[in-house]
Design a protein around this motif. Structure first.
Motif, PDB file in Angstrom:
ATOM      1  N   GLN A 123      37.491  41.214  30.683  1.00 22.08           N
ATOM      2  CA  GLN A 123      38.318  42.023  31.582  1.00 22.08           C
ATOM      3  C   GLN A 123      38.086  41.549  33.016  1.00 22.08           C
ATOM      4  N   HIS A 124      39.193  41.345  33.730  1.00 22.39           N
ATOM      5  CA  HIS A 124      39.131  40.915  35.127  1.00 22.39           C
ATOM      6  C   HIS A 124      40.182  41.669  35.933  1.00 22.39           C
ATOM      7  N   ASN A 125      40.141  41.476  37.234  1.00 20.99           N
ATOM      8  CA  ASN A 125      41.138  42.079  38.119  1.00 20.99           C
ATOM      9  C   ASN A 125      41.871  40.992  38.872  1.00 20.99           C
ATOM     10  N   ILE A 126      43.077  41.321  39.260  1.00 18.52           N
ATOM     11  CA  ILE A 126      43.868  40.440  40.124  1.00 18.52           C
ATOM     12  C   ILE A 126      43.890  41.098  41.488  1.00 18.52           C
ATOM     13  N   ASP A 127      43.609  40.327  42.531  1.00 23.62           N
ATOM     14  CA  ASP A 127      43.613  40.912  43.872  1.00 23.62           C
ATOM     15  C   ASP A 127      45.044  40.971  44.422  1.00 23.62           C
ATOM     16  N   THR A 128      45.186  41.498  45.616  1.00 23.68           N
ATOM     17  CA  THR A 128      46.515  41.692  46.205  1.00 23.68           C
ATOM     18  C   THR A 128      47.237  40.383  46.497  1.00 23.68           C
ATOM     19  N   LYS A 129      46.490  39.272  46.551  1.00 23.11           N
ATOM     20  CA  LYS A 129      47.105  37.965  46.784  1.00 23.11           C
ATOM     21  C   LYS A 129      47.449  37.249  45.477  1.00 23.11           C
ATOM     22  N   GLY A 130      47.207  37.901  44.346  1.00 29.93           N
ATOM     23  CA  GLY A 130      47.528  37.299  43.052  1.00 29.93           C
ATOM     24  C   GLY A 130      46.446  36.395  42.505  1.00 29.93           C
ATOM     25  N   ARG A 131      45.222  36.531  43.015  1.00 30.96           N
ATOM     26  CA  ARG A 131      44.125  35.682  42.545  1.00 30.96           C
ATOM     27  C   ARG A 131      43.323  36.392  41.461  1.00 30.96           C
ATOM     28  N   MET A 132      42.937  35.618  40.471  1.00 25.61           N
ATOM     29  CA  MET A 132      42.150  36.143  39.360  1.00 25.61           C
ATOM     30  C   MET A 132      41.009  35.175  39.067  1.00 25.61           C
ATOM     31  N   ILE A 133      39.838  35.718  38.803  1.00 21.61           N
ATOM     32  CA  ILE A 133      38.698  34.888  38.413  1.00 21.61           C
ATOM     33  C   ILE A 133      38.900  34.456  36.966  1.00 21.61           C
ATOM     34  N   VAL A 134      38.782  33.177  36.725  1.00 22.55           N
ATOM     35  CA  VAL A 134      38.835  32.647  35.358  1.00 22.55           C
ATOM     36  C   VAL A 134      37.441  32.841  34.764  1.00 22.55           C
ATOM     37  N   PRO A 135      37.343  33.468  33.583  1.00 23.24           N
ATOM     38  CA  PRO A 135      36.018  33.654  32.994  1.00 23.24           C
ATOM     39  C   PRO A 135      35.241  32.339  32.940  1.00 23.24           C
ATOM     40  N   ALA A 136      33.981  32.399  33.324  1.00 20.93           N
ATOM     41  CA  ALA A 136      33.138  31.203  33.370  1.00 20.93           C
ATOM     42  C   ALA A 136      33.141  30.456  32.041  1.00 20.93           C
ATOM     43  N   LYS A 137      33.160  31.181  30.925  1.00 18.82           N
ATOM     44  CA  LYS A 137      33.158  30.549  29.603  1.00 18.82           C
ATOM     45  C   LYS A 137      34.398  29.693  29.375  1.00 18.82           C
ATOM     46  N   PHE A 138      35.493  29.973  30.076  1.00 21.20           N
ATOM     47  CA  PHE A 138      36.742  29.237  29.882  1.00 21.20           C
ATOM     48  C   PHE A 138      36.940  28.114  30.896  1.00 21.20           C
ATOM     49  N   ARG A 139      36.237  28.175  32.019  1.00 24.53           N
ATOM     50  CA  ARG A 139      36.480  27.198  33.097  1.00 24.53           C
ATOM     51  C   ARG A 139      36.252  25.764  32.672  1.00 24.53           C
ATOM     52  N   GLU A 140      35.179  25.509  31.967  1.00 24.93           N
ATOM     53  CA  GLU A 140      34.888  24.130  31.568  1.00 24.93           C
ATOM     54  C   GLU A 140      35.968  23.596  30.629  1.00 24.93           C
ATOM     55  N   GLY A 141      36.365  24.395  29.667  1.00 27.51           N
ATOM     56  CA  GLY A 141      37.380  23.971  28.705  1.00 27.51           C
ATOM     57  C   GLY A 141      38.748  23.773  29.323  1.00 27.51           C
ATOM     58  N   LEU A 142      39.091  24.614  30.296  1.00 30.70           N
ATOM     59  CA  LEU A 142      40.397  24.488  30.952  1.00 30.70           C
ATOM     60  C   LEU A 142      40.409  23.334  31.955  1.00 30.70           C
ATOM     61  N   GLY A 143      39.279  23.071  32.563  1.00 25.86           N
ATOM     62  CA  GLY A 143      39.192  22.020  33.578  1.00 25.86           C
ATOM     63  C   GLY A 143      39.530  22.563  34.955  1.00 25.86           C
ATOM     64  N   GLU A 144      39.392  21.706  35.967  1.00 20.12           N
ATOM     65  CA  GLU A 144      39.670  22.125  37.346  1.00 20.12           C
ATOM     66  C   GLU A 144      41.147  22.425  37.550  1.00 20.12           C
ATOM     67  N   LYS A 145      42.005  21.708  36.820  1.00 25.77           N
ATOM     68  CA  LYS A 145      43.450  21.934  36.875  1.00 25.77           C
ATOM     69  C   LYS A 145      43.954  22.120  35.454  1.00 25.77           C
ATOM     70  N   PHE A 146      44.792  23.122  35.270  1.00 21.65           N
ATOM     71  CA  PHE A 146      45.364  23.391  33.956  1.00 21.65           C
ATOM     72  C   PHE A 146      46.755  23.982  34.138  1.00 21.65           C
ATOM     73  N   ILE A 147      47.474  24.151  33.034  1.00 23.69           N
ATOM     74  CA  ILE A 147      48.846  24.642  33.075  1.00 23.69           C
ATOM     75  C   ILE A 147      48.886  26.108  32.658  1.00 23.69           C
ATOM     76  N   LEU A 148      49.582  26.906  33.448  1.00 25.21           N
ATOM     77  CA  LEU A 148      49.794  28.323  33.159  1.00 25.21           C
ATOM     78  C   LEU A 148      51.297  28.535  33.026  1.00 25.21           C
ATOM     79  N   THR A 149      51.720  29.227  31.975  1.00 29.01           N
ATOM     80  CA  THR A 149      53.147  29.436  31.758  1.00 29.01           C
ATOM     81  C   THR A 149      53.397  30.771  31.060  1.00 29.01           C
ATOM     82  N   ARG A 150      54.672  31.122  30.958  1.00 27.30           N
ATOM     83  CA  ARG A 150      55.037  32.320  30.214  1.00 27.30           C
ATOM     84  C   ARG A 150      54.643  32.125  28.761  1.00 27.30           C
ATOM     85  N   GLY A 151      54.053  33.139  28.197  1.00 25.54           N
ATOM     86  CA  GLY A 151      53.712  33.108  26.792  1.00 25.54           C
ATOM     87  C   GLY A 151      54.618  34.045  26.019  1.00 25.54           C
ATOM     88  N   LEU A 152      54.251  34.275  24.792  1.00 25.15           N
ATOM     89  CA  LEU A 152      54.986  35.205  23.956  1.00 25.15           C
ATOM     90  C   LEU A 152      54.344  36.587  24.074  1.00 25.15           C
TER      91      LEU A 152
END
Length: 143
Positions: free
Chosen positions: A7-36
């Protein structure tokens, strides 16, 4: 492989912390898109390339294929993790997924999903009630 629920929060600027466990797997740059199911999908660059190749093979003559490809690619953005481990989620993606403050970030094998907390809780409750039936239907796939 991604797994777990955070569980995380999004701040008023639209920023969200990526869980530390996921950061390494996603990399410094990754793709975010609409899902189902009104969530967002996050893919590491390598997984995105694999998915992109599969979607390129869909027949252009099929209306559903064109619609899905448009939906998927038009919402895609490259995210870069900042020094605090945050990403900025664009307003169109926040609007689509109804992300306002509280969110749930889950690992789903080769991707990460970002859900508005209320939508996730509703989805989970509905799915939990029919989990046995869903599992039975998937037995045909050797699961």
């Amino acid at each position: 492989m991604f797994m777990g629920e955070y569980q995380h929060n999004i701040d008023t600027k639209g920023r969200m912390i990526v869980p530390a466990k996921f950061r390494e797997g996603l990399g410094e740059k990754f793709i975010l898109t609409r899902g189902l199911d009104q969530c967002l999908f996050a893919y590491p660059q390598e997984e995105w390339k694999v998915l992109e190749e599969k979607l390129k093979k869909l027949p252009l003559t099929k209306k559903d294929a064109r619609s899905f490809t448009r939906f998927f690619f038009s919402g895609a953005v490259e995210c870069e993790v900042d020094k605090q481990g945050r990403i900025n989620i664009s307003q169109p993606l926040r609007n689509y997924s109804k992300l306002e403050k509280e969110c749930i970030v889950i690992g789903v094998s080769n991707r990460v999903e970002v859900w508005a907390k209320e939508i996730w809780e509703d989805y989970f409750t509905e799915s939990e009630e029919s989990f046995a039936e869903i599992a039975e239907n998937l037995m045909d796939f050797d699961i």
